[in-house]
Structures are given as C-alpha cells and as structure tokens.
Design a protein around this motif. Sequence first.
Motif, PDB file in Angstrom:
ATOM      1  N   GLU A  52     -11.544  34.028  67.930  1.00 53.68           N
ATOM      2  CA  GLU A  52     -10.577  34.491  67.457  1.00 53.68           C
ATOM      3  C   GLU A  52      -9.903  36.203  67.601  1.00 53.68           C
ATOM      4  OE1 GLU A  52     -10.567  32.570  63.875  1.00 53.68           O
ATOM      5  OE2 GLU A  52     -11.074  30.774  64.820  1.00 53.68           O
ATOM      6  N   THR A  53      -8.555  36.378  67.383  1.00 52.49           N
ATOM      7  CA  THR A  53      -7.942  37.095  67.643  1.00 52.49           C
ATOM      8  C   THR A  53      -8.506  37.753  66.390  1.00 52.49           C
ATOM      9  OG1 THR A  53      -6.596  36.651  69.250  1.00 52.49           O
ATOM     10  CG2 THR A  53      -5.937  38.507  68.083  1.00 52.49           C
ATOM     11  N   ASP A  54      -8.286  39.310  66.431  1.00 52.61           N
ATOM     12  CA  ASP A  54      -9.300  39.993  65.524  1.00 52.61           C
ATOM     13  C   ASP A  54      -7.518  41.176  65.490  1.00 52.61           C
ATOM     14  OD1 ASP A  54      -9.448  41.965  63.527  1.00 52.61           O
ATOM     15  OD2 ASP A  54     -11.646  40.643  63.182  1.00 52.61           O
ATOM     16  N   PHE A  55      -7.142  41.637  64.137  1.00 51.64           N
ATOM     17  CA  PHE A  55      -7.090  43.135  64.503  1.00 51.64           C
ATOM     18  C   PHE A  55      -7.017  43.577  63.541  1.00 51.64           C
ATOM     19  CE2 PHE A  55      -1.646  43.639  64.655  1.00 51.64           C
ATOM     20  CZ  PHE A  55      -1.669  45.227  65.688  1.00 51.64           C
ATOM     21  N   HIS A  56      -6.843  45.310  64.380  1.00 54.17           N
ATOM     22  CA  HIS A  56      -7.185  46.155  62.887  1.00 54.17           C
ATOM     23  C   HIS A  56      -6.620  47.488  62.786  1.00 54.17           C
ATOM     24  CE1 HIS A  56     -10.993  50.089  62.104  1.00 54.17           C
ATOM     25  NE2 HIS A  56     -10.203  49.183  60.280  1.00 54.17           N
ATOM     26  N   LEU A  57      -5.814  47.113  62.146  1.00 52.19           N
ATOM     27  CA  LEU A  57      -4.016  48.110  62.314  1.00 52.19           C
ATOM     28  C   LEU A  57      -4.826  48.984  60.500  1.00 52.19           C
ATOM     29  CD1 LEU A  57      -1.771  48.653  63.643  1.00 52.19           C
ATOM     30  CD2 LEU A  57      -0.919  46.973  62.000  1.00 52.19           C
ATOM     31  N   HIS A  58      -4.217  50.501  60.910  1.00 52.86           N
ATOM     32  CA  HIS A  58      -4.022  51.679  59.905  1.00 52.86           C
ATOM     33  C   HIS A  58      -2.564  51.541  59.734  1.00 52.86           C
ATOM     34  CE1 HIS A  58      -8.429  52.772  58.956  1.00 52.86           C
ATOM     35  NE2 HIS A  58      -7.814  51.246  59.124  1.00 52.86           N
ATOM     36  N   ALA A  59      -1.824  52.248  58.870  1.00 54.28           N
ATOM     37  CA  ALA A  59      -0.604  52.970  59.195  1.00 54.28           C
ATOM     38  C   ALA A  59       0.069  53.810  58.081  1.00 54.28           C
ATOM     39  CB  ALA A  59       0.569  51.136  58.775  1.00 54.28           C
ATOM     40  N   LEU A  60       0.541  54.686  58.465  1.00 49.15           N
ATOM     41  CA  LEU A  60       1.015  55.415  57.915  1.00 49.15           C
ATOM     42  C   LEU A  60       2.791  55.295  56.940  1.00 49.15           C
ATOM     43  CD1 LEU A  60       0.700  58.541  56.369  1.00 49.15           C
ATOM     44  CD2 LEU A  60       1.683  59.348  58.874  1.00 49.15           C
TER      45      LEU A  60
ATOM     46  N   LEU B 220      -5.233  45.130  46.801  1.00 50.45           N
ATOM     47  CA  LEU B 220      -4.734  45.645  47.295  1.00 50.45           C
ATOM     48  C   LEU B 220      -3.581  45.846  47.067  1.00 50.45           C
ATOM     49  CD1 LEU B 220      -2.837  44.769  50.003  1.00 50.45           C
ATOM     50  CD2 LEU B 220      -2.153  42.586  48.829  1.00 50.45           C
ATOM     51  N   ILE B 221      -2.445  47.136  47.531  1.00 50.91           N
ATOM     52  CA  ILE B 221      -1.193  47.950  47.357  1.00 50.91           C
ATOM     53  C   ILE B 221       0.115  47.859  47.293  1.00 50.91           C
ATOM     54  CG2 ILE B 221      -0.017  49.826  46.377  1.00 50.91           C
ATOM     55  CD1 ILE B 221      -3.186  50.849  46.703  1.00 50.91           C
ATOM     56  N   VAL B 222       0.721  46.689  47.281  1.00 53.16           N
ATOM     57  CA  VAL B 222       2.344  46.560  47.639  1.00 53.16           C
ATOM     58  C   VAL B 222       3.089  47.511  47.284  1.00 53.16           C
ATOM     59  CG1 VAL B 222       4.016  44.113  48.325  1.00 53.16           C
ATOM     60  CG2 VAL B 222       1.567  44.513  47.883  1.00 53.16           C
ATOM     61  N   GLU B 223       3.410  48.218  47.791  1.00 56.68           N
ATOM     62  CA  GLU B 223       5.363  49.246  47.585  1.00 56.68           C
ATOM     63  C   GLU B 223       6.251  47.887  47.767  1.00 56.68           C
ATOM     64  OE1 GLU B 223       4.780  51.869  46.178  1.00 56.68           O
ATOM     65  OE2 GLU B 223       2.873  52.284  46.219  1.00 56.68           O
ATOM     66  N   LYS B 224       6.764  48.073  47.165  1.00 60.59           N
ATOM     67  CA  LYS B 224       8.736  47.426  47.563  1.00 60.59           C
ATOM     68  C   LYS B 224       9.278  48.459  48.704  1.00 60.59           C
ATOM     69  CE  LYS B 224       7.590  43.533  45.584  1.00 60.59           C
ATOM     70  NZ  LYS B 224       7.091  43.033  46.039  1.00 60.59           N
ATOM     71  N   GLY B 225       9.865  47.971  49.531  1.00 64.13           N
ATOM     72  CA  GLY B 225      10.976  48.599  50.029  1.00 64.13           C
ATOM     73  C   GLY B 225      12.431  49.150  50.086  1.00 64.13           C
ATOM     74  N   PRO B 226      12.800  49.459  50.707  1.00 67.91           N
ATOM     75  CA  PRO B 226      12.679  49.934  52.257  1.00 67.91           C
ATOM     76  C   PRO B 226      12.021  50.725  52.624  1.00 67.91           C
ATOM     77  CG  PRO B 226      14.733  51.146  51.320  1.00 67.91           C
ATOM     78  CD  PRO B 226      14.168  50.492  50.551  1.00 67.91           C
ATOM     79  N   ILE B 227      10.895  50.405  53.323  1.00 66.04           N
ATOM     80  CA  ILE B 227       9.957  51.712  53.526  1.00 66.04           C
ATOM     81  C   ILE B 227      10.194  51.477  55.738  1.00 66.04           C
ATOM     82  CG2 ILE B 227       7.215  51.087  54.230  1.00 66.04           C
ATOM     83  CD1 ILE B 227       8.262  51.546  51.417  1.00 66.04           C
ATOM     84  N   GLU B 228       9.350  53.075  55.229  1.00 66.55           N
ATOM     85  CA  GLU B 228       9.445  53.259  57.128  1.00 66.55           C
ATOM     86  C   GLU B 228       8.515  53.495  57.591  1.00 66.55           C
ATOM     87  OE1 GLU B 228      11.854  55.011  60.474  1.00 66.55           O
ATOM     88  OE2 GLU B 228      12.525  54.407  58.417  1.00 66.55           O
ATOM     89  N   LEU B 229       7.991  52.876  58.486  1.00 64.85           N
ATOM     90  CA  LEU B 229       6.943  52.042  59.174  1.00 64.85           C
ATOM     91  C   LEU B 229       6.769  53.942  59.979  1.00 64.85           C
ATOM     92  CD1 LEU B 229       3.572  51.234  60.213  1.00 64.85           C
ATOM     93  CD2 LEU B 229       4.914  50.201  61.854  1.00 64.85           C
ATOM     94  N   ILE B 230       6.182  55.322  59.442  1.00 65.26           N
ATOM     95  CA  ILE B 230       6.182  55.932  60.458  1.00 65.26           C
ATOM     96  C   ILE B 230       5.515  55.989  61.434  1.00 65.26           C
ATOM     97  CG2 ILE B 230       4.950  58.948  60.542  1.00 65.26           C
ATOM     98  CD1 ILE B 230       6.123  57.665  57.386  1.00 65.26           C
ATOM     99  N   LYS B 231       3.775  55.228  61.566  1.00 63.18           N
ATOM    100  CA  LYS B 231       2.821  55.365  62.323  1.00 63.18           C
ATOM    101  C   LYS B 231       1.986  54.560  62.314  1.00 63.18           C
ATOM    102  CE  LYS B 231      -0.366  56.459  66.130  1.00 63.18           C
ATOM    103  NZ  LYS B 231       0.813  56.947  67.720  1.00 63.18           N
ATOM    104  N   GLY B 232       1.771  53.090  63.025  1.00 65.53           N
ATOM    105  CA  GLY B 232       0.173  52.002  62.989  1.00 65.53           C
ATOM    106  C   GLY B 232      -0.195  52.439  64.348  1.00 65.53           C
ATOM    107  N   THR B 233      -1.187  52.111  64.281  1.00 69.51           N
ATOM    108  CA  THR B 233      -2.131  52.447  64.868  1.00 69.51           C
ATOM    109  C   THR B 233      -3.632  51.558  64.971  1.00 69.51           C
ATOM    110  OG1 THR B 233      -3.405  53.596  66.094  1.00 69.51           O
ATOM    111  CG2 THR B 233      -3.667  54.462  64.089  1.00 69.51           C
ATOM    112  N   GLY B 234      -4.034  51.434  66.535  1.00 70.01           N
ATOM    113  CA  GLY B 234      -5.112  50.272  65.509  1.00 70.01           C
ATOM    114  C   GLY B 234      -6.099  49.484  66.840  1.00 70.01           C
ATOM    115  N   PHE B 235      -6.479  48.987  67.157  1.00 73.84           N
ATOM    116  CA  PHE B 235      -7.149  47.820  67.580  1.00 73.84           C
ATOM    117  C   PHE B 235      -7.220  46.419  68.014  1.00 73.84           C
ATOM    118  CE2 PHE B 235      -9.685  51.363  68.108  1.00 73.84           C
ATOM    119  CZ  PHE B 235      -9.985  52.104  69.438  1.00 73.84           C
TER     120      PHE B 235
END
Length: 168
Positions: A97-105, A74-89
């Motif tokens: 149970e609910t599952d969320f597969h998410l990638h982000a830029l 796990l890599i953690v970058e401290k903010g402020p961070i802009e979520l340019i794009k998140g996309t997933g299912f």
Amino acid sequence: MITEKVQNHSVYDKENGIIFGALAAGSDIMEGIIQEYEQYGVQSGVVTCIGSLAQAGYVYLINDDMEKLSYSNLIVEKGPIELIKGTGFLCRNEDGETDFHLHALFGDDKGNVFGGHIFPGNNPTLITVEFSIQVGKSIEAVRTFKPQLGFKTLTFQKVAPENGNVSD
C-alpha cells in the motif's frame, strides 16, 4: 453570483517525471497528496510542498530515560499555520500500500517556527497547499519496520521501467 468550488487537482508531466498539484481548503495534506499521487500509478516519489493549514499536528524525535529513541506524543497547534516547507517520500509499505513519510516546518501567526514528523488526518489545508512530486521512474521505494533500529525506514532499488522487474 456563481462560485466555483475549488478542488484538489494535479498534472503529471510523464516525460520529465514530475507531478504538480494543489490541495483545496479542508483537505488533509497527506491524504490529499496521496490521492493525487495514486492517480498516476507511479512507483515512488520525492515530495515538496508549501501552503497554509488550519492546524498542524506533528511529533518529534526524543530520547527516553533509557536513552532509547522514540517519538513524542502528538502535538496539535491551532491555526492559522503557515506550511513553510514539507518534504518527504512516497513509496509502498510491506503490504504493497502507499506509504508517505513526511516532515514539515511550520510557522504560527506570532512568528514561532516548529515542526517534525507528520501523520495523515492531522493537517487540514486552510487556503491551499501546493506540491510537487519528483517521480522515481525506475526506482522502487519500500518502507518497512526495521527491528534493529526500532523504526520504519526506506529501502530503494532500481527496477526496469519497461516491465517493472528488479534490474541488476
């Protein structure tokens, strides 16, 4: 002066199969979107989102010394961070149970861009995150571990919308 507390919220346009929503400051992006999604009792959905985060926590795909694919630590970058794009299912896991597969830029305050696969609990909203979910009205999506691949993947099947049974 009265200050209104901003809360997570969403609206479901059932006819068109789309959910629009926004997350408030402090809400984890994955946990917040899951909470909004589960209100509507839908089977599956495709998510897209933008916004700002207090920090970004993610992993990325790597090859180990044996040429076996795995994820980084796990890599953690401290903010402020802009979520340019998140996309997933959004889908179900093998336990239903609910599952969320998410990638982000992401982008940081110096203009650096980075991203990868994200998990719940590591990406708190800074100001807001706006999202949309295109609902799979008659599509069931299930995410399960595939031993031959070494990863969880999604399987899709058509279901009859009137009774929820799998159709031919």
